[in-house]
Design an enzyme around this catalytic site. Sequence first.
Site, PDB file in Angstrom:
ATOM      1  N   TYR B 101       0.834  -1.260  -0.086  1.00 52.50           N
ATOM      2  CA  TYR B 101       0.100   0.011  -0.002  1.00 52.50           C
ATOM      3  C   TYR B 101       0.940   1.221   0.187  1.00 52.50           C
ATOM      4  O   TYR B 101       1.862   1.260   0.904  1.00 52.50           O
ATOM      5  CB  TYR B 101      -1.084  -0.054   1.425  1.00 52.50           C
ATOM      6  N   GLU B 189      -3.329   7.823  -3.993  1.00 47.64           N
ATOM      7  CA  GLU B 189      -3.443   6.447  -3.060  1.00 47.64           C
ATOM      8  C   GLU B 189      -3.266   5.139  -3.952  1.00 47.64           C
ATOM      9  O   GLU B 189      -3.896   5.107  -5.090  1.00 47.64           O
ATOM     10  CB  GLU B 189      -4.714   6.273  -2.347  1.00 47.64           C
TER      11      GLU B 189
END
Lengths: 298, 384
Positions: B101, B189
């Site tokens: 991530y 993101e």
Amino acid sequence: MAVFLTKDSKVLVQGMTGAEGTRHTARMLAAGTEIVAGVTPGKGGRAVDFGDRRIPVFGGVAEAVAATGADVSVVFVPPRFTLGAVREAIDAAVELCVVITEGVPVHDTIRFVARAEATTTRIVGPNCPGLISPGQSSAGIIPADITAAGPIGLVSKSGTLTYQLMYELRDVGFSTAVGIGGDPVVGTTHIDALAAFEEDPETEAIVLIGEIGGDAEERAAAYIAEHVTKPVVAYVAGFTAPEGRTMGHAGAIVSGSAGTAQAKKEALESVGVRVGKTPSETARLMRDVLAARGGSAS
Amino acid sequence: MDLYEYQAKELFARHGVPVPPGRVASTPEEARQAARALKAPAVIKAQVKTGGRGKAGGIRPAPGPSSAEAEARRVLGMDIKGHTARTVLVEKATVPFEEYYAAYLVDRAAGTFLAMVSTEGGMDIEEVAATRPQSLARMPVDPAAGVDAETARRLTDQAGLPEDAREQVAAVLTGLWRVMVEEDALLVEVNPLARTSDGRVIALDGKVTLDDNAAFRHDHAAFADPPPDRGAAGLEARARARGLNYVKLDGSVGVIGNGAGLVMSTLDVVAEVGGGRPANFLDIGGGASAQVMAAALEIVLSDPDVRSVLVNVFGGITACDAVAEGIVTALGTLGEVGHPIVVRLDGNNAEAGRAVLDAARHPMVRMVPTMDDAARAAADLAAR
């Protein structure tokens, strides 16, 4: 005394020769502000008349500060020039730089707030109405005719809610009202204003106005629990705001369960702050608080 | 402005962040062509600006062109949490060997940028942060210094990524930082950031929010959805075109005011004091002219759900007489108005404003002196 801004403050206006700058300079002068200079790049050497007051215009902030001793700057320049204007004010070491401009890119705000952090310059705003110490000085666009000097300090994200509360409590009066602005990132925070009001001998009680989005009110609550001995009354706007929609202010958005008015109200109440459900109830709570202290509203 | 996944990936590619080959399609036939061009098994991904697509059935494998067409037919038009999938991304299927991530965001509390990197990709990062905070590296980013190769490498170390993946992930992190800064993003993101079995690191998904305030220095207009012409979104688009800040809500009391905080508060007072339900949020802003006020009233009255209107203005810069003139102008041009309008004016030129409305003597306009009483009156009138 008041906080951040007093009758001794010497104010310069960046963007004074623009339409907004000219209009609000006239209003600030009428409010008793000591305005000593205007700054517009390329227009140095001129002067602008406001009634019988002639305000000199300088091409840069450093020059204006050197010539006039200005220690406060109010910024009315358009968003694309705001970062440059505020940098100039910081580099000229003004004590207070009030950024009225709405629509400043967040990256630019982060840059000038970071630059100010390493200096003694306090930033208020952007996207804010500025601040007023009634009877002394006004740096921004808060109307000076709502109320007079008094024992209440006020800090708010919203301009018109500031006016509404000042109006509701106009018979009591205010030491200073600080509009910190509704953008996601701002210079002066609720906490900074609370700290200043706590120190200010003229402020007896504090009104804190918040709204949905972020967690500034929750952090203010934690600060109050630790550091504020004066009574605080609060109001939070946005109970009926739906999730995921920006309500006018770029920072006013509920994301999932974060940033709701209810959570903010509960956080404030958990540390003994009384929270009004409406502006009028908030004003009533403030009157109760002052009456209990034997203050001027009794 | 939130971007669709395919738009986010366009920006990633522009700044050197690897993404799977793919193309956006708005019809099943286009999906078939896109899959054929890939010459490899594809995946069909609903393009909606919300999470949980996979669970909702919006992400489907398509081994070949004909299954791509069939799956696109299934996904196009699908409703996912109130968002309709109008396009699909047809992308080369990538099997992750590991999932990480990576994100940059604006940390409102700290007033700066925050970088977040984790070895636990492909899941809800808020859950990771809550349950296993040690596996999420968080680092504030100095806006002046940014994220260079060294900072990126430090992030990968701190996140505890596998040694042999760190260099490539660091390269992705510097690329994503360029997206953040050069595109004026508020959020970038990647979840998951995949490492494939042959050792490549690729952004498998992408979420980007751009700062509307920075639109003047970018060419991002092509990312905007075409303005809808009907329904709530149509009303919002029309209001935006006229410089008004309008959000449609589901009640029956139309609300117009000046300043975001006061309007939000007015909605609350309509509910709290009046027991009513606001039909909208409408901020006419500071220093609004009569024309702006007239446009505001026209927008609110064109909402079929509205049964009464509350105009709540505290004039700071805004002059109450201009607001009153705007109300009179709008009533003159709108013809017959079927709903009552409750007006509360205070502050700058309030008396002059009240005089304007008094002189107009419009049968549908009622002046009420306080915010609470005005909200109560408007709610009562809407309930009739």
